[in-house]
Scaffold this motif. Structure first.
Motif, PDB file in Angstrom:
ATOM      1  N   ASP A 254       0.854  -1.184   0.000  1.00 24.77           N
ATOM      2  CA  ASP A 254       0.000   0.000   0.000  1.00 24.77           C
ATOM      3  C   ASP A 254       0.894   1.239   0.000  1.00 24.77           C
ATOM      4  OD1 ASP A 254      -1.557   2.288   1.195  1.00 24.77           O
ATOM      5  OD2 ASP A 254      -3.153   0.798   1.165  1.00 24.77           O
ATOM      6  N   ALA A 255       0.891   1.986  -1.107  1.00 24.08           N
ATOM      7  CA  ALA A 255       1.776   3.140  -1.240  1.00 24.08           C
ATOM      8  C   ALA A 255       1.483   4.227  -0.211  1.00 24.08           C
ATOM      9  CB  ALA A 255       1.662   3.715  -2.654  1.00 24.08           C
ATOM     10  N   GLN A 256       0.203   4.470   0.066  1.00 22.94           N
ATOM     11  CA  GLN A 256      -0.165   5.511   1.032  1.00 22.94           C
ATOM     12  C   GLN A 256       0.380   5.179   2.418  1.00 22.94           C
ATOM     13  OE1 GLN A 256      -1.893   8.464   0.446  1.00 22.94           O
ATOM     14  NE2 GLN A 256      -1.264   8.911   2.544  1.00 22.94           N
ATOM     15  N   ARG A 257       0.273   3.933   2.797  1.00 21.96           N
ATOM     16  CA  ARG A 257       0.737   3.497   4.118  1.00 21.96           C
ATOM     17  C   ARG A 257       2.251   3.657   4.227  1.00 21.96           C
ATOM     18  NH1 ARG A 257      -1.382  -1.729   4.133  1.00 21.96           N
ATOM     19  NH2 ARG A 257      -3.365  -0.747   4.672  1.00 21.96           N
ATOM     20  N   LEU A 258       2.977   3.289   3.188  1.00 20.05           N
ATOM     21  CA  LEU A 258       4.434   3.424   3.198  1.00 20.05           C
ATOM     22  C   LEU A 258       4.837   4.893   3.296  1.00 20.05           C
ATOM     23  CD1 LEU A 258       5.191   0.833   0.378  1.00 20.05           C
ATOM     24  CD2 LEU A 258       5.704   0.552   2.802  1.00 20.05           C
ATOM     25  N   ALA A 259       4.154   5.755   2.548  1.00 18.83           N
ATOM     26  CA  ALA A 259       4.478   7.179   2.587  1.00 18.83           C
ATOM     27  C   ALA A 259       4.155   7.786   3.950  1.00 18.83           C
ATOM     28  CB  ALA A 259       3.711   7.912   1.483  1.00 18.83           C
ATOM     29  N   ASP A 260       3.049   7.365   4.559  1.00 19.07           N
ATOM     30  CA  ASP A 260       2.686   7.904   5.874  1.00 19.07           C
ATOM     31  C   ASP A 260       3.725   7.534   6.925  1.00 19.07           C
ATOM     32  OD1 ASP A 260       0.395   9.091   4.939  1.00 19.07           O
ATOM     33  OD2 ASP A 260      -0.920   7.415   5.450  1.00 19.07           O
ATOM     34  N   ARG A 261       4.184   6.289   6.893  1.00 23.01           N
ATOM     35  CA  ARG A 261       5.213   5.891   7.869  1.00 23.01           C
ATOM     36  C   ARG A 261       6.525   6.637   7.606  1.00 23.01           C
ATOM     37  NH1 ARG A 261       7.422   2.700  11.610  1.00 23.01           N
ATOM     38  NH2 ARG A 261       9.394   1.654  11.170  1.00 23.01           N
ATOM     39  N   ALA A 262       6.893   6.811   6.341  1.00 20.26           N
ATOM     40  CA  ALA A 262       8.114   7.556   6.028  1.00 20.26           C
ATOM     41  C   ALA A 262       8.022   8.986   6.550  1.00 20.26           C
ATOM     42  CB  ALA A 262       8.331   7.547   4.517  1.00 20.26           C
ATOM     43  N   ASP A 263       6.871   9.596   6.414  1.00 13.93           N
ATOM     44  CA  ASP A 263       6.687  10.968   6.890  1.00 13.93           C
ATOM     45  C   ASP A 263       6.870  11.043   8.403  1.00 13.93           C
ATOM     46  OD1 ASP A 263       6.156  13.648   6.725  1.00 13.93           O
ATOM     47  OD2 ASP A 263       3.994  13.427   6.575  1.00 13.93           O
ATOM     48  N   LEU A 264       6.322  10.070   9.116  1.00 14.06           N
ATOM     49  CA  LEU A 264       6.460  10.068  10.573  1.00 14.06           C
ATOM     50  C   LEU A 264       7.907   9.819  11.000  1.00 14.06           C
ATOM     51  CD1 LEU A 264       3.243   8.225  11.811  1.00 14.06           C
ATOM     52  CD2 LEU A 264       3.903  10.576  12.266  1.00 14.06           C
ATOM     53  N   LEU A 265       8.610   8.936  10.311  1.00 11.88           N
ATOM     54  CA  LEU A 265       9.998   8.666  10.677  1.00 11.88           C
ATOM     55  C   LEU A 265      10.857   9.915  10.498  1.00 11.88           C
ATOM     56  CD1 LEU A 265      10.592   5.093   9.212  1.00 11.88           C
ATOM     57  CD2 LEU A 265      10.285   5.763  11.603  1.00 11.88           C
ATOM     58  N   ARG A 266      10.607  10.689   9.454  1.00 11.47           N
ATOM     59  CA  ARG A 266      11.344  11.942   9.266  1.00 11.47           C
ATOM     60  C   ARG A 266      11.013  12.937  10.376  1.00 11.47           C
ATOM     61  NH1 ARG A 266       9.954  14.920   5.473  1.00 11.47           N
ATOM     62  NH2 ARG A 266      11.938  15.939   5.053  1.00 11.47           N
ATOM     63  N   LEU A 267       9.765  12.926  10.822  1.00 11.44           N
ATOM     64  CA  LEU A 267       9.356  13.818  11.907  1.00 11.44           C
ATOM     65  C   LEU A 267      10.015  13.423  13.220  1.00 11.44           C
ATOM     66  CD1 LEU A 267       7.525  15.912  13.323  1.00 11.44           C
ATOM     67  CD2 LEU A 267       5.757  14.159  13.392  1.00 11.44           C
ATOM     68  N   ILE A 268      10.059  12.127  13.521  1.00 15.04           N
ATOM     69  CA  ILE A 268      10.545  11.667  14.821  1.00 15.04           C
ATOM     70  C   ILE A 268      12.065  11.712  14.910  1.00 15.04           C
ATOM     71  CG2 ILE A 268      10.668   9.676  16.366  1.00 15.04           C
ATOM     72  CD1 ILE A 268       7.940   8.813  15.189  1.00 15.04           C
ATOM     73  N   ASN A 269      12.732  11.194  13.894  1.00 14.79           N
ATOM     74  CA  ASN A 269      14.175  10.967  13.968  1.00 14.79           C
ATOM     75  C   ASN A 269      15.005  12.016  13.258  1.00 14.79           C
ATOM     76  OD1 ASN A 269      13.673   8.538  15.354  1.00 14.79           O
ATOM     77  ND2 ASN A 269      13.341   7.468  13.429  1.00 14.79           N
ATOM     78  N   GLY A 270      14.387  12.867  12.449  1.00 14.19           N
ATOM     79  CA  GLY A 270      15.161  13.846  11.719  1.00 14.19           C
ATOM     80  C   GLY A 270      16.094  13.166  10.724  1.00 14.19           C
ATOM     81  N   PRO A 271      17.294  13.701  10.522  1.00 14.80           N
ATOM     82  CA  PRO A 271      18.207  13.121   9.539  1.00 14.80           C
ATOM     83  C   PRO A 271      18.563  11.671   9.836  1.00 14.80           C
ATOM     84  CG  PRO A 271      18.937  15.305  10.214  1.00 14.80           C
ATOM     85  CD  PRO A 271      17.812  14.930  11.123  1.00 14.80           C
ATOM     86  N   GLY A 272      18.577  11.283  11.120  1.00 14.42           N
ATOM     87  CA  GLY A 272      18.914   9.910  11.469  1.00 14.42           C
ATOM     88  C   GLY A 272      17.912   8.896  10.961  1.00 14.42           C
ATOM     89  N   GLY A 273      16.677   9.338  10.727  1.00 18.53           N
ATOM     90  CA  GLY A 273      15.661   8.413  10.241  1.00 18.53           C
ATOM     91  C   GLY A 273      15.430   8.531   8.756  1.00 18.53           C
ATOM     92  N   SER A 274      16.247   9.370   8.062  1.00 23.88           N
ATOM     93  CA  SER A 274      15.995   9.613   6.647  1.00 23.88           C
ATOM     94  C   SER A 274      16.304   8.391   5.792  1.00 23.88           C
ATOM     95  CB  SER A 274      16.828  10.812   6.168  1.00 23.88           C
ATOM     96  OG  SER A 274      18.218  10.559   6.346  1.00 23.88           O
ATOM     97  N   ALA A 275      17.261   7.534   6.215  1.00 26.85           N
ATOM     98  CA  ALA A 275      17.614   6.366   5.404  1.00 26.85           C
ATOM     99  C   ALA A 275      16.435   5.409   5.279  1.00 26.85           C
ATOM    100  CB  ALA A 275      18.823   5.650   6.013  1.00 26.85           C
ATOM    101  N   GLU A 276      15.844   5.054   6.408  1.00 29.16           N
ATOM    102  CA  GLU A 276      14.673   4.160   6.351  1.00 29.16           C
ATOM    103  C   GLU A 276      13.503   4.858   5.677  1.00 29.16           C
ATOM    104  OE1 GLU A 276      11.759   1.463   9.228  1.00 29.16           O
ATOM    105  OE2 GLU A 276      13.428   2.599  10.103  1.00 29.16           O
ATOM    106  N   ALA A 277      13.321   6.159   5.958  1.00 27.58           N
ATOM    107  CA  ALA A 277      12.228   6.897   5.328  1.00 27.58           C
ATOM    108  C   ALA A 277      12.403   6.911   3.810  1.00 27.58           C
ATOM    109  CB  ALA A 277      12.172   8.319   5.871  1.00 27.58           C
ATOM    110  N   GLU A 278      13.647   7.076   3.354  1.00 25.21           N
ATOM    111  CA  GLU A 278      13.901   7.092   1.911  1.00 25.21           C
ATOM    112  C   GLU A 278      13.570   5.746   1.282  1.00 25.21           C
ATOM    113  OE1 GLU A 278      17.495   8.161  -1.250  1.00 25.21           O
ATOM    114  OE2 GLU A 278      17.782   8.395   0.922  1.00 25.21           O
ATOM    115  N   ARG A 279      13.914   4.661   1.962  1.00 27.37           N
ATOM    116  CA  ARG A 279      13.584   3.327   1.441  1.00 27.37           C
ATOM    117  C   ARG A 279      12.079   3.152   1.315  1.00 27.37           C
ATOM    118  NH1 ARG A 279      17.899   1.756   4.897  1.00 27.37           N
ATOM    119  NH2 ARG A 279      16.417   1.154   6.527  1.00 27.37           N
ATOM    120  N   LEU A 280      11.337   3.635   2.324  1.00 31.39           N
ATOM    121  CA  LEU A 280       9.879   3.518   2.274  1.00 31.39           C
ATOM    122  C   LEU A 280       9.305   4.343   1.123  1.00 31.39           C
ATOM    123  CD1 LEU A 280       9.092   3.747   6.089  1.00 31.39           C
ATOM    124  CD2 LEU A 280       8.794   1.736   4.653  1.00 31.39           C
ATOM    125  N   VAL A 281       9.865   5.540   0.911  1.00 29.50           N
ATOM    126  CA  VAL A 281       9.397   6.388  -0.189  1.00 29.50           C
ATOM    127  C   VAL A 281       9.653   5.706  -1.526  1.00 29.50           C
ATOM    128  CG1 VAL A 281       9.786   8.567  -1.402  1.00 29.50           C
ATOM    129  CG2 VAL A 281       9.588   8.546   1.093  1.00 29.50           C
TER     130      VAL A 281
END
Length: 421
Positions: A254-281
């Motif tokens: 589900d693309a929407q679900r993956l994007a929503d989680r990526a958005d939250l990871l960027r919010l919570i972790n900042g640059p440290g969470g960008s790697a996983e967020a980028e994979r989800l995107v």
């Protein structure tokens, strides 16, 4: 034209109006207005979990749209209104129902008005009996002629007459109460707006119910989605990200679900969470190359590294408040606009410490691509220490904030010297 047909037409019109504001259901509304009328009628019996005193039918919140979609699918599967309401109550608790069911915990709510009515009727009967008895005694003890005494004594009512009079008052009142309590009533009963504590309790009850269900059921993925959105609306971002992860495990495509989680990871972790967020995107774009949110997140990742705006500094705790710190306390550092929406421009989540904590806020921690520090010349920085770990402020949290500062401020000192009342 019968009243029933008039009501169906009204509900159908309401369904078309809401569908105009809900693009996801507009096509369905045009294709099957009768189905949409049933969806809106059932939605009128359910409370939106993130709105104040709004039904699922009336709300345009994303969570309400999801609930309407669930109702629509269950109606297509042949379920009745009673079945759907029972399903919603079982999964999300009785709070989701606008009219609570009759059970042990709500018996006083349902029977209380009748009990008060009976007590009032009994008090009226006793009052009239005493008044009649007093009039009779006054007539017997006076020197009035016999015909006057008889007239006075005739004012005394028998118990049977008084009981009949009370029933004449009570029966119409009970009938009116039962009519106004029906769904088809023209005058809808008033409902108290749920408090923030009510909504928070409802969300926690929903989470417990989902965790108690057997693991691996793909049909539970939409429910985890709704739980994540409700948690995010309460600013419980870490729990929301975990709920999205549970939903992705059950339904990973589900693309929407993956994007929503990526958005939250960027919010919570900042640059440290960008790697996983980028994979989800990237996974979301592989599923749907034109997905709007995934495209926006992908575009936001590139300029963030070259942004010339950003705020750096340190957070210090006033000496008189350091004794309140406990292991596991969470430090939230947020940047907001001095005036305008409360949605943060950037958020950092760190471990609280008695020692000064260095931080840097930039577009890397933005919650939305179009709501960033670089978009505002002045911002306000707030530091808050939470015992519960929730992003939403609670009584007893330690807090400190600055005045309006430039979005390029360096060496900023934020002193935590207050307590949330």
């Amino acid at each position: 034209m019968s009243l029933r047909r008039v009501m169906v037409l009204i509900v159908s019109s309401l369904a078309l109006h809401v569908a105009a504001q809900d693009p996801g259901s507009a096509k369905l509304a045009v294709a099957d207005p009768a189905l949409e009328a049933r969806v809106m009628a059932i939605g009128a019996e359910l409370r939106c979990l993130v709105c104040q005193n709004e039904t699922v039918a009336a709300s345009n919140a994303e969570l309400a749209v999801d609930l309407r979609g669930q109702i629509r699918e269950q109606l297509r599967d042949g379920r009745s209104e009673v079945d759907i309401l029972a399903f919603m109550s079982q999964r999300y608790g009785d709070f989701v129902l606008y009219r609570p069911p009759l059970k042990t915990s709500t018996v006083l709510l349902w029977l209380g008005p009748f009990m008060l009515l009976l007590l009032g009727g009994f008090a009226l009967v006793r009052h009239l009996q005493r008044r009649a008895a007093g009039s009779l005694e006054a007539g017997e003890g006076s020197d009035l002629p016999a015909e006057h005494a008889t007239a006075i004594s005739g004012g005394a009512y028998s118990a049977r007459q008084l009981t009949l009079g009370a029933l004449v008052l009570a029966v119409p009142a009970l009938a009116l109460y039962s009519v106004l309590g029906q769904p088809a009533s023209i005058l809808q009963p008033a409902h108290a707006a749920p408090t923030l504590a009510d909504v928070d309790g409802m969300v926690r009850q929903m989470e417990q119910a989902l965790r108690a269900r057997p693991a691996g059921n793909a049909a539970d993925a939409p429910a985890w989605d709704m739980l994540a959105r409700a948690q995010a609306s309460l600013q419980r971002y870490a729990q929301a990200a975990e709920s999205y992860a549970r939903a992705i495990e059950l339904d990973p495509d589900d693309a929407q679900r993956l994007a929503d989680r990526a958005d939250l990871l960027r919010l919570i972790n900042g640059p440290g969470g960008s790697a996983e967020a980028e994979r989800l995107v990237q996974r979301a774009l592989a599923i749907d190359p034109r997905h709007p949110k995934a495209l926006a997140l992908a575009a936001a990742q590139a300029p963030a590294a070259t942004s010339t705006t950003g705020i750096s500094g340190r957070v210090e705790i006033a000496p008189e408040l350091r004794s309140r710190l406990q292991p596991g306390d969470t430090l939230y550092i947020t940047a907001r606009t001095p005036q305008g929406p409360r949605l943060p421009l950037a958020v950092l989540r760190l471990s609280a410490s008695e020692e000064p904590v260095a931080f840097k806020l930039s577009d890397d921690q933005a919650m939305a691509p179009d709501h960033r520090i670089s978009d505002h010349a002045q911002v306000v920085v707030e530091a808050r220490i939470s015992r519960s770990g929730d992003a939403m402020p609670k009584a007893g949290d330690l807090v400190g904030r600055t005045g309006a500062i430039a979005n390029t401020e360096q060496g900023l000192r934020v002193l935590v010297a207050g307590v949330v009342p």
